[in-house]
Design an enzyme around this catalytic site. Structure first.
Site: not given
Length: 294
Positions: A39, A246, A281
């Site tokens: 993260k 994120d 991804g």
């Protein structure tokens, strides 16, 4: 504003599966991808792609040297990432047919950070800078208190959540970011509690802290003092949700650093997260600033 992200750096192993594996079950994966993650590292990549000046601090093993080159390529300053003789943090990720994920973490270098290293890094920053944290490394309490002693602003994304978060000095934090499950745990509420109850409880518990509650397909809620803002999601076809949160945090902070209002920041962050989930991804899916900002 400069950002110091003292956070996790992981090697992600992503297994594509029909469904999340159950206890006692053996399941065949249709693909395996090794990529950069954590993260902390994801949020640094998002900040950099959004055009912010960001320094990442953390610790990796020799197996993670490729991560330095990758982060640098996005524009992240990696001079505060230390190396040691152990392993880099690892994340085993299952990605199912509905594009939901389940993650197992191994701390590695994220658990080997020392207070001396923290002191050496913080000495390079001032009250004009912001410290960005997650809950995947050690000494979070020390980082918060030492950064505030230097006059820095602090943002923490309290993920992943566990009861140890209750002992953190969160009253010192300027911005607290949680999802509905993390927020319910921190607020001492059942997971079935309404979003509004979670938000109001956190705002009341931390009156000097801005609260950002992300609630998946329902978007997010912002609460601070008497201000409440709801932001819906940016609708796209979902390919992979791994780095959505994120990306959202990185672009929200970058938007504020650019001088945008909270409302504008939430809108841009929602757009960036929507673009990210439309691509496979983690770091690679995070959009560039030209795709997001007007």
């Amino acid at each position: 504003m400069r950002f110091l992200n003292y956070g996790s750096v992981n090697i992600d192993l992503i297994f594509t599966v029909d469904h999340i594996v159950k206890g006692g079950e053996t399941l065949q994966s249709t693909s395996l991808v090794r990529s950069a993650g954590g993260k902390g590292a994801n949020q640094s990549a998002a900040l950099a792609k959004a055009g912010s000046e960001v320094f990442h601090a953390g610790k990796i093993g020799e197996d993670g040297l490729f991560l330095l080159e990758l982060l640098s390529g996005y524009g992240v300053d990696v001079s505060h990432i230390r190396r040691y003789a152990g392993s880099t943090g690892q994340a085993l990720i299952q990605l199912d047919a509905q594009k939901q994920n389940a993650i197992i973490l191994y701390g590695g270098g994220n658990s080997a950070i020392t207070k001396q290293e923290i002191d050496q890094t913080l000495a390079c920053f001032t009250g004009d800078d912001m410290l960005v944290l997650q809950h995947e490394i050690v000494h979070i309490d020390y980082l918060i208190t030492q950064a505030k002693a230097r006059g820095m602003k602090v943002c923490i994304n309290l993920a992943p959540y566990d009861p140890s978060a209750l002992s953190l000095p969160l009253q010192l934090v300027d911005l607290l970011v949680v999802n509905e499950l993390e927020g319910a745990g921190l607020a001492g509420l059942d997971e079935s509690a309404s979003f509004s109850l979670i938000l109001e409880t956190l705002v009341g518990s931390y009156p000097d802290t801005q609260i950002l509650l992300t609630v998946g397909k329902e978007g997010c809620w912002y609460g601070f003092k008497d201000k409440r803002i709801h932001q819906g999601i940016y609708e796209t076809k979902v390919a992979d949700t791994t780095a959505a949160g994120d990306t959202f945090i990185g672009y929200y902070l970058a938007s504020l650093a650019r001088g945008y209002s909270v409302e504008q920041g939430l809108s841009y962050a929602s757009k960036a997260a929507g673009l990210a989930v439309s691509r496979p991804g983690a770091m690679a899916s995070i959009p560039r600033k030209e795709e997001v900002f007007d």
